[in-house]
Scaffold this motif. Structure first.
Motif, PDB file in Angstrom:
ATOM      1  N   ILE A 118      27.206  89.015 -24.765  1.00  0.00           N
ATOM      2  CA  ILE A 118      26.428  88.546 -23.624  1.00  0.00           C
ATOM      3  C   ILE A 118      25.719  87.269 -24.041  1.00  0.00           C
ATOM      4  CG2 ILE A 118      24.394  89.900 -24.253  1.00  0.00           C
ATOM      5  CD1 ILE A 118      23.873  90.299 -21.257  1.00  0.00           C
ATOM      6  N   THR A 119      25.523  86.367 -23.105  1.00  0.00           N
ATOM      7  CA  THR A 119      24.843  85.114 -23.396  1.00  0.00           C
ATOM      8  C   THR A 119      23.331  85.300 -23.317  1.00  0.00           C
ATOM      9  OG1 THR A 119      24.896  84.435 -21.080  1.00  0.00           O
ATOM     10  CG2 THR A 119      26.775  83.820 -22.461  1.00  0.00           C
ATOM     11  N   GLY A 120      22.611  84.339 -23.887  1.00  0.00           N
ATOM     12  CA  GLY A 120      21.155  84.391 -23.824  1.00  0.00           C
ATOM     13  C   GLY A 120      20.633  84.305 -22.410  1.00  0.00           C
ATOM     14  N   GLN A 121      21.263  83.444 -21.591  1.00  0.00           N
ATOM     15  CA  GLN A 121      20.809  83.327 -20.203  1.00  0.00           C
ATOM     16  C   GLN A 121      20.970  84.646 -19.448  1.00  0.00           C
ATOM     17  OE1 GLN A 121      22.966  81.407 -21.812  1.00  0.00           O
ATOM     18  NE2 GLN A 121      22.819  79.242 -21.254  1.00  0.00           N
ATOM     19  N   ALA A 122      22.138  85.303 -19.645  1.00  0.00           N
ATOM     20  CA  ALA A 122      22.395  86.551 -18.918  1.00  0.00           C
ATOM     21  C   ALA A 122      21.450  87.659 -19.385  1.00  0.00           C
ATOM     22  CB  ALA A 122      23.850  86.969 -19.102  1.00  0.00           C
ATOM     23  N   LEU A 123      21.188  87.723 -20.695  1.00  0.00           N
ATOM     24  CA  LEU A 123      20.293  88.770 -21.203  1.00  0.00           C
ATOM     25  C   LEU A 123      18.867  88.558 -20.700  1.00  0.00           C
ATOM     26  CD1 LEU A 123      19.849  91.238 -22.940  1.00  0.00           C
ATOM     27  CD2 LEU A 123      19.557  89.729 -24.910  1.00  0.00           C
ATOM     28  N   CYS A 124      18.407  87.323 -20.671  1.00  0.00           N
ATOM     29  CA  CYS A 124      17.064  87.058 -20.156  1.00  0.00           C
ATOM     30  C   CYS A 124      16.957  87.426 -18.677  1.00  0.00           C
ATOM     31  CB  CYS A 124      16.700  85.591 -20.367  1.00  0.00           C
ATOM     32  SG  CYS A 124      16.499  85.134 -22.103  1.00  0.00           S
ATOM     33  N   ASP A 125      18.009  87.150 -17.908  1.00  0.00           N
ATOM     34  CA  ASP A 125      17.999  87.521 -16.492  1.00  0.00           C
ATOM     35  C   ASP A 125      17.954  89.039 -16.323  1.00  0.00           C
ATOM     36  OD1 ASP A 125      18.112  84.851 -15.882  1.00  0.00           O
ATOM     37  OD2 ASP A 125      20.287  84.829 -15.527  1.00  0.00           O
ATOM     38  N   ASP A 126      18.710  89.771 -17.162  1.00  0.00           N
ATOM     39  CA  ASP A 126      18.712  91.234 -17.048  1.00  0.00           C
ATOM     40  C   ASP A 126      17.366  91.824 -17.456  1.00  0.00           C
ATOM     41  OD1 ASP A 126      21.307  91.108 -16.201  1.00  0.00           O
ATOM     42  OD2 ASP A 126      22.188  91.577 -18.168  1.00  0.00           O
TER      43      ASP A 126
END
Length: 303
Positions: free
Chosen positions: A137-145
């Motif tokens: 998972i990317t950093g952007q996607a993890l922060c959004d989750d």
């Protein structure tokens, strides 16, 4: 009046003498050196000239086992000679000897060199690699989750450490500073500007009160979310120990999860999740799959 000798008769004598002399020279060349040239000619053109000729068998070579057997049998032979009858006309039968096995010639013992594929070669130690994990998972996607789960970590943005580090973080504290009964929760996710994760850290203080129990629930939900998003299912085995607040460390394929209690405060805990490649094989594999070294752009990670 003189009569000249017939020329036909003189020519015939010349050619006969030439053929005889040439035959003698050819036979000498073929039969010299134990018919080496004749054998080569026969083998080259498959004439079969020497197939019927009987060759003298070479004497068997004496092996080391035969020598030891002969040495061991000498005392028995001497004893037999002493016990032989006095009648000179009577001769004792010699004990049967085991015929020594003839040693193989160097030409027969030499293995034939055959070509084979290098696929079946044994691995060379300096070139070995190892299986390593990567973030799914990317950093952007993890922060959004994390934001959707109730942890306001914010957007994936540049860190104060420098332009080469991006991060998102969140902190909550219940109670005043210096209060021993205060509870707090802190999470930070760090990585590269391209979105590749580096490590995730959580620090939590959970005193035995209502605030501490609330922070504990937030902490457990965050850990479950992280282990689900990384898709490293074997690390979910640490959830039982984390729920019991027991120290646990798991390592697999260059990834590491560690949960431990701080020495100064028995209600303060740290959780670290990241890639840790120490062996030369893991480092070598990580270098090969390092996207920063690739000459072609890599496909985007699935969200």
């Amino acid at each position: 009046m003189s009569v000249a000798p017939p020329r036909k008769k003189s020519r015939a004598v010349f050619w006969i003498a030439t053929i005889i002399i040439g035959s003698i020279i050819l036979a000498t060349a073929l039969l010299a050196n134990d018919m080496r040239n004749l054998r080569a000619l026969d083998a080259r053109y498959h004439l079969g000239l020497l197939s019927g000729s009987a060759r003298q068998p070479s004497p068997p070579a004496v092996t080391k086992a035969a020598l030891s057997q002969t040495a061991n049998s000498k005392p028995a032979e001497i004893a037999g000679a002493k016990s032989a009858p006095a009648n000179p006309g009577m001769t004792a039968a010699a004990p049967p000897r085991k015929q020594a096995t003839p040693a193989k010639s160097p030409a027969a013992a030499k293995p034939q060199s055959t070509r084979r594929s290098h696929i079946f070669d044994l691995p060379v130690d300096p070139l070995r690699g190892a299986f390593v994990r990567s973030w799914r998972i990317t950093g952007q996607a993890l922060c959004d989750d994390l934001s959707k789960s109730g942890l306001a970590v914010g957007q994936w943005s540049q860190s104060a450490l420098g332009a080469g580090t991006f991060e998102c973080s969140y902190e909550i504290q219940k109670g005043g500073n210096g209060d021993p009964s205060a509870a707090s929760f802190f999470i930070i996710v760090r990585g590269t500007p391209t979105g590749e994760l580096d490590n995730i850290r959580i620090k939590v203080i959970m005193p035995d009160n209502a605030d501490g129990r609330a922070i504990g629930e937030t902490f457990v939900d965050a850990v479950v979310l992280l282990l689900t998003e990384t898709r490293w299912l074997d690390f979910q085995a640490a959830l039982d120990a984390i729920g019991k607040l027991q120290d646990v460390t798991l390592q697999a394929f260059g990834a590491k999860l560690s949960f431990f209690r701080e020495f100064r405060n028995d209600r303060s805990f740290n959780l670290q999740l990241g890639l840790e490649r120490k062996s030369p094989e893991q480092i070598r594999t990580a270098i090969v799959f390092d996207k920063a070294r690739w000459t072609l752009p890599s496909p985007p990670l699935a969200k």
